[in-house]
Scaffold this motif. Structure first.
Motif, PDB file in Angstrom:
ATOM      1  N   PRO A  45       0.829  -1.207   0.000  1.00  0.00           N
ATOM      2  CA  PRO A  45       0.000   0.000   0.000  1.00  0.00           C
ATOM      3  C   PRO A  45       0.862   1.256   0.000  1.00  0.00           C
ATOM      4  N   LEU A  46       0.399   2.274  -0.711  1.00  0.00           N
ATOM      5  CA  LEU A  46       1.156   3.516  -0.766  1.00  0.00           C
ATOM      6  C   LEU A  46       1.142   4.212   0.586  1.00  0.00           C
ATOM      7  N   LEU A  47       2.203   4.966   0.836  1.00  0.00           N
ATOM      8  CA  LEU A  47       2.331   5.738   2.064  1.00  0.00           C
ATOM      9  C   LEU A  47       1.748   7.126   1.859  1.00  0.00           C
ATOM     10  N   ASP A  48       1.689   7.888   2.912  1.00  0.00           N
ATOM     11  CA  ASP A  48       1.264   9.279   2.791  1.00  0.00           C
ATOM     12  C   ASP A  48       2.231  10.022   1.870  1.00  0.00           C
ATOM     13  N   ALA A  50       2.877  13.259   1.291  1.00  0.00           N
ATOM     14  CA  ALA A  50       3.663  14.346   1.877  1.00  0.00           C
ATOM     15  C   ALA A  50       4.810  13.793   2.722  1.00  0.00           C
ATOM     16  N   ALA A  51       4.524  12.752   3.516  1.00  0.00           N
ATOM     17  CA  ALA A  51       5.562  12.157   4.358  1.00  0.00           C
ATOM     18  C   ALA A  51       6.641  11.487   3.507  1.00  0.00           C
ATOM     19  N   ALA A  52       6.209  10.796   2.434  1.00  0.00           N
ATOM     20  CA  ALA A  52       7.175  10.136   1.551  1.00  0.00           C
ATOM     21  C   ALA A  52       8.087  11.158   0.893  1.00  0.00           C
ATOM     22  N   ARG A  53       7.501  12.249   0.430  1.00  0.00           N
ATOM     23  CA  ARG A  53       8.329  13.280  -0.212  1.00  0.00           C
ATOM     24  C   ARG A  53       9.282  13.936   0.779  1.00  0.00           C
ATOM     25  N   GLN A  54       8.802  14.190   1.968  1.00  0.00           N
ATOM     26  CA  GLN A  54       9.657  14.804   2.969  1.00  0.00           C
ATOM     27  C   GLN A  54      10.856  13.916   3.277  1.00  0.00           C
ATOM     28  N   SER A  55      10.630  12.605   3.412  1.00  0.00           N
ATOM     29  CA  SER A  55      11.729  11.693   3.732  1.00  0.00           C
ATOM     30  C   SER A  55      12.721  11.567   2.591  1.00  0.00           C
ATOM     31  N   LEU A  56      12.260  11.841   1.370  1.00  0.00           N
ATOM     32  CA  LEU A  56      13.141  11.778   0.200  1.00  0.00           C
ATOM     33  C   LEU A  56      13.766  13.132  -0.136  1.00  0.00           C
ATOM     34  N   GLY A  57      13.418  14.153   0.627  1.00  0.00           N
ATOM     35  CA  GLY A  57      13.963  15.479   0.370  1.00  0.00           C
ATOM     36  C   GLY A  57      13.376  16.136  -0.860  1.00  0.00           C
ATOM     37  N   GLN A 135       8.580   1.292  -2.427  1.00  0.00           N
ATOM     38  CA  GLN A 135       7.257   1.697  -1.969  1.00  0.00           C
ATOM     39  C   GLN A 135       7.238   3.196  -1.650  1.00  0.00           C
ATOM     40  N   LYS A 136       8.295   3.689  -1.024  1.00  0.00           N
ATOM     41  CA  LYS A 136       8.375   5.110  -0.696  1.00  0.00           C
ATOM     42  C   LYS A 136       8.478   5.961  -1.960  1.00  0.00           C
ATOM     43  N   LEU A 137       9.262   5.494  -2.932  1.00  0.00           N
ATOM     44  CA  LEU A 137       9.392   6.220  -4.195  1.00  0.00           C
ATOM     45  C   LEU A 137       8.053   6.321  -4.925  1.00  0.00           C
TER      46      LEU A 137
END
Length: 230
Positions: A45-48, A50-57, A135-137
């Motif tokens: 399942p996809l993550l949030d 905004a949170a995924a983008r923040q963690s990836l910078g 998954q985060k990407l």
């Protein structure tokens, strides 16, 4: 020669692309054959977003494109970088290239990405990606781009579509059997950075949302039941 020696001794041939099955029919007439794309199975399942983008910078707003997978010359990542370099300076598109690069290709891509027009638009992560990282990407992405120069099919395309992320790719091999132009992604002719750039520019937020909805329907079309039946 070794591959042909093996294939001529098979009782039947099964491929992941009808385009490849047609080629095998020419090369090995008389052998039974069947084809079915790889089933659409999501990595999870996809993550949030905004949170995924923040963690990836990555910026919270704007559009994010991703290339993921093993990086080899035929996959056309250099063309994708050229396409991004040609986008207007004010474009909100950002690109993440994530995957292990073969040979000296990684150094070439790093030099290109550091050049004018790309340093602020492109992030390279040139290493193998775990399922959790993929998954985060995908959670951060508006679009996955597979700019192949050539190829028979892609294991990445059905996985991405199953996650509800549209795909921009090229009309090579069996990719057009998985990605439906204007339904769950976009298809362009291979080998052209200009066509990739034009497709990116045309994909506004509204169009991306419509293609994402189409992508989510892919799982019902590319199933393991259909694969087993084929």
């Amino acid at each position: 020669r070794a591959a042909r020696w093996v294939l001529t001794r098979c009782d039947g041939l099964f491929t992941h692309a009808e385009a490849l099955a047609e080629r095998l029919a020419r090369d090995y007439p008389g052998l039974p054959r069947a084809a079915h794309p790889l089933p659409a199975t999501a990595a999870g399942p996809l993550l949030d977003r905004a949170a995924a983008r923040q963690s990836l910078g990555l910026p919270a707003g704007g559009r994010v494109a991703v290339f993921a997978g093993l990086i080899r010359p035929y996959k056309g990542v250099d063309l994708l970088l050229d396409a991004f370099a040609s986008l207007p300076a004010e474009s909100d598109w950002r690109l993440v290239v994530a995957g292990e690069a073969w040979g000296g290709l990684g150094r070439q891509l790093q030099r290109r990405a550091a050049g004018p027009g790309l340093a602020e638009k492109v992030r390279l992560d040139l290493r193998w990606q775990s399922e959790e990282e993929l998954q985060k990407l995908l959670s951060a992405a508006d679009l996955v781009v597979l700019p192949y120069r050539d190829g028979s099919q892609s294991a990445m395309a059905p996985l991405v579509l199953a996650a509800g992320v549209p795909v921009l790719t090229t009309r090579v091999g069996g990719l057009a059997e998985v990605v439906e132009d204007g339904v769950n992604g976009r298809l362009v002719a291979p080998g052209s950075a200009e066509l990739l750039a034009e497709a990116l520019a045309a994909l506004d937020h509204e169009r991306l949302a419509a293609l994402a909805a189409g992508a989510r329907q892919t799982s019902s079309r590319l199933t393991w039941d259909g694969y087993a039946a084929a």
